[in-house]
Design an enzyme around this catalytic site. Sequence first.
Site, short mmCIF file in Angstrom:
data_model
loop_
_atom_site.label_atom_id
_atom_site.label_comp_id
_atom_site.label_asym_id
_atom_site.label_seq_id
_atom_site.Cartn_x
_atom_site.Cartn_y
_atom_site.Cartn_z
N ASP A 211 21.37 64.14 49.40
CA ASP A 211 20.28 64.75 50.13
C ASP A 211 20.47 64.49 51.63
OD1 ASP A 211 17.41 65.56 50.80
OD2 ASP A 211 17.36 65.67 48.62
N HIS A 285 13.17 64.69 53.72
CA HIS A 285 13.45 65.28 52.41
C HIS A 285 14.18 64.30 51.49
CE1 HIS A 285 15.20 68.11 49.47
NE2 HIS A 285 14.31 68.99 49.88
N SER A 613 12.99 71.16 44.94
CA SER A 613 13.52 69.89 45.42
C SER A 613 12.68 68.73 44.92
CB SER A 613 13.51 69.85 46.96
OG SER A 613 14.63 70.51 47.49
#
Length: 828
Positions: A211, A285, A613
Site C-alpha cells: 500500500d 490509505h 480498499s
Amino acid sequence: MELNGVPGVRFGILLERQCSLSILLSGSNSTKIFPCVSDLGSYSNDSVACQYCYLVLIQQRFFHAQQQDTSMACIGKWTLLMSIALVCGCSAILGQSEKRKVHIVYMGNSLANPEKATSLYQKVLAKVLSGKEEVARSMVYSYTASFSGFAAELSTTEAASISKMPGVVSVFPSSVKKLHTTRSWDFLGLSTTSNHGLPTGGSNIIIGVLDSGVWPESESFSDKYLPDPIPSRWKGTCVSGDSFSSSNCNRKLIGARMFPNGYEQNFGPIIGPGEYRSPRDAEGHGSHTASTAGGSSVKHASLFGLAEGTARGGTPTARIAAYKVCWFGSCTDADILAAFDEAVADGVDLISSSIGGSPQDYFSDSIAIGAFHAVQNGVFVSSSAGNSGPSVYTATNVAPWLTTVAASSIDRKFTSSIVLGNSLPYKGVALNTISLSNPWYPLVSGEAIRNASSPLANFSKYCYDGTMALDKVKDSIVVCYGGVGAPDATVLAAGGAGVILVDSFDKSVGFAFSLPCSVVGTADAKHILKYINSTSFPVADILPSITTVDDSLVPQTAIFSSRGPNVITPDILKPDITAPGVDILAAWSPVSSISGESTDNRSTSFNIISGTSMSCPHVTGAAAFVKSFHPEWSPAAIKSALMTTATPLDGDKRFNKDGPLGYGSGLISPTKATDPGLVYDADTTDFSLFLCGLNYTSEQVQLISGFSNFSCPEEVPSVIDLNYPSIAIANVQGSLNKSIIRTLTNVGFSGNSTYTVHIQAPKGVSVTVSPSCLHFDAPYQRLSFHANFQANSLPSEQVYLSGALTWTDGIHFVRSPVLIWPASFTVQ
C-alpha cells in the site's frame, strides 16, 4: 484530436505527473483544466509503447469514487453529468516512439540460486543492450525470491526481442495502478468481549500489506499488549528513509520496506511536499488498510466523535509488515512485483493488496503474477475488486488464485441534519464534523447566483469554480448539484459557510468535506429550493453528523463496488466474496487531509473512508483469523472456508440486484469459516491444468509452475473444472448441457461424516449431482462429485440465472453459488 460522437470537445495532452484534461466546451473560447481526471481512465499500451487512457462518458452518471478510493487527494464525491473524453501521456505523439520505459520481463518460477538468476537477467539484457554499463543503468529490479524476472528500461523493439527469447513467459510495460480506496468487526461477529477461542498462535501470524506505507506512531501499531517475541522465522527488516528509521518498528510493526524505483523511473525523484521517501505513510490509505487487517485494539477511537468505539483488526495479535509501493497515489507494476517478491522471502503468511488497474492477461499483470507465486509458497493473497460499480464487467484482480473482494455496507450510517428557516428539518448524509458558529446563515442556490460573465455560467448549479457571483456566496450556505469540480472547495474559497449537495444517485456512502456539508436527494432538494423561492430572506443551518446504528440496515453491495463477470475467464465467478467497505473507521496519517482537499488542515489519527480498499483488508484479517486456528491449511482451503460459509445478500435490495456478480458468495463470516466442514482445495498442479485450459503451452506452464516434467494433457482441461468454491457457466448459446466436476476435502473435527447435497436450481435449469451423498471416513479425505446443468433455453426475461449447491451434514452448510448467463448478456 477529436473522438467520434463527442461534438464540441477537444483535447490537450498534458504530460504531467498526474494527467489532466483540457476541455473546450461548445460555444466557448475558454479552456478549463479538470485536475485528477486521469484517475477515471485506465492505462493500456499499443505497439509503439504509447500510453493512452480513453474514457468517454456520454451524458451518463459516473461516480468518481469508483476508480479511486475516497482517501486519495483527488477524491471524487459526486456524479459526472457531462460528456468527457480523456487522452493522456502518449510519448509517440511527441515523436519518441522508441523512448525507453520500464518493462517487466517475467520468466516464471524462481531459480534455486539467486546469484545465478541475476547473472542470467544481465545476460538477457546484454543481448539487446550495449555493454555492462548500459545493462546496469537499465536494470530497475531483479526478482529472485518467489519468481524469476526483472524490471528494466527498454524500448519497444528491445522488449519485443526479449519476449522471443527462450525462458521468457511474458514482457509487458510497467503500468500505473491505483489504490482502491470500529464497528465492522462487531458486525461480522468478532466482538471485543470475546476472543472466540482465538489460539495463542494468533501472534505468530504475519500480515504483509502492499500500500502507501504506514504511520508507525499510530496506536493501532502499538506492541503494548504483545508480550511474545517476533516469530523466529521472520526474515524481514525496517528500512530507513525520510522521517523513518528502524526504531519505528516494534513487535507489532515488525517490517517496513519501500519500493520507489519503478515510480522514480517513470516520474522522476520522489521529493516532497506531500510524500516521504521512506515507508512512512503520507496518504493515510496504507495505515487504514493495515490497521483494518491486523491493527491492535484502540479504545475510544473516532473521527472527531463519529463512530466512537474500539478500533481493531480482524486478528489484533497478528504482526504487520508494511510494503510501500504507492507514491502520490500511483503504484507501478515494477514496484508491486518487487514487494511481492520481498514479502514472500520475508516470511509473511498473508498479503493484502488494495490496488488495481484494468484487467490484463494473468501473466501480464503484476498482481496476478506476484499472487500466483505467493500462493504457490503458501501465502494467502486478497485483493480489491475495484471501485468501478455499479456497471457489470468492471471487476479487476480476477485471477483464480487471488481472493477478489467486493465492498458492502454495514448497520451504521452517518447523518447530518439541515434545518431551514421555516423550521422544517431534512436529513442528509455526510461525515460532517464541523459546527457552524451562528444559528442561521443565508441560503442560496448556486444556479440562481450565476456569474453571467463566466463562459461556464450554465454550470453554476454545480458550483463550479468561477461560475457564481462571489458576493452572494460569502457567508452563505449554497445548494450545489453534484457534477463538476469540488463544490465544497469552491464555496470555501469564496468565503461560503456551507454546502447542501444534491445527489440523486446514492446516499449510502458518507464523505468528509472541507466545510459543513450534507448530501440530500432530489426529492428533498425540491422542497429546499421551493423554500428558497418562497421567502425574501431564506436561511438554514447544517448540524454536525451523528452516528446511527440500526439493525434494519441490512448489508448491500456498495454502489461503487466493481461487478463481474470476469472479463478474462468468464467461467470463474468474480468477485469471490464481499466484506464491509462503506464508512470504515481505521488508523490514518495525521499529515493527510481528511476530506482530500488541500485546504482542509484538520488532523486526525483515525479516519472514516470507503472503497473496496477497505473491504479487502477485512478479508485479509478474517483469513488471518482462520489461519490462526488452522496454520496448516493452504491459501485455497482458507479461501474456500471463507466463501462457502459466507451469507448471500438480500436480492430484493436495490444495490444487490446483480446478485453474485456483485457480492460473490456473500458476506464473510469469520467465526463460521474456522469450521467449514469441507473445503474445495487447490494447489499449483490444479492451477497448471487451469492454464492448459487457457491454451498456455506445456513449456510456458513449466516455466510458470517450476514443474520441469509437466505436460498439458492431450485432452485440454476445461477451465470450468478448476476446483473452485463457486460455479459459473458463461456465454450459453441456445440450449444448455454442461457438466462440471468438483472435489471436497473433509476438514471437520469428526473424521467420520456424511454429507448430502441440497440443490437450489437456477430458474428453468435442471440440475443433477452424482453422487448426491458423500461419506467421509477420515480427516482430509477427498471425494469428488459431478454436477450437470441442462436447459432447453434460458428464460428471456432474466439476464442471468442464479442458484446454489449446498452440502450439509446437519451441522455444516458448504454452499457454492451457481451463476449462469447467456452469450447475449451485456452491460445493463
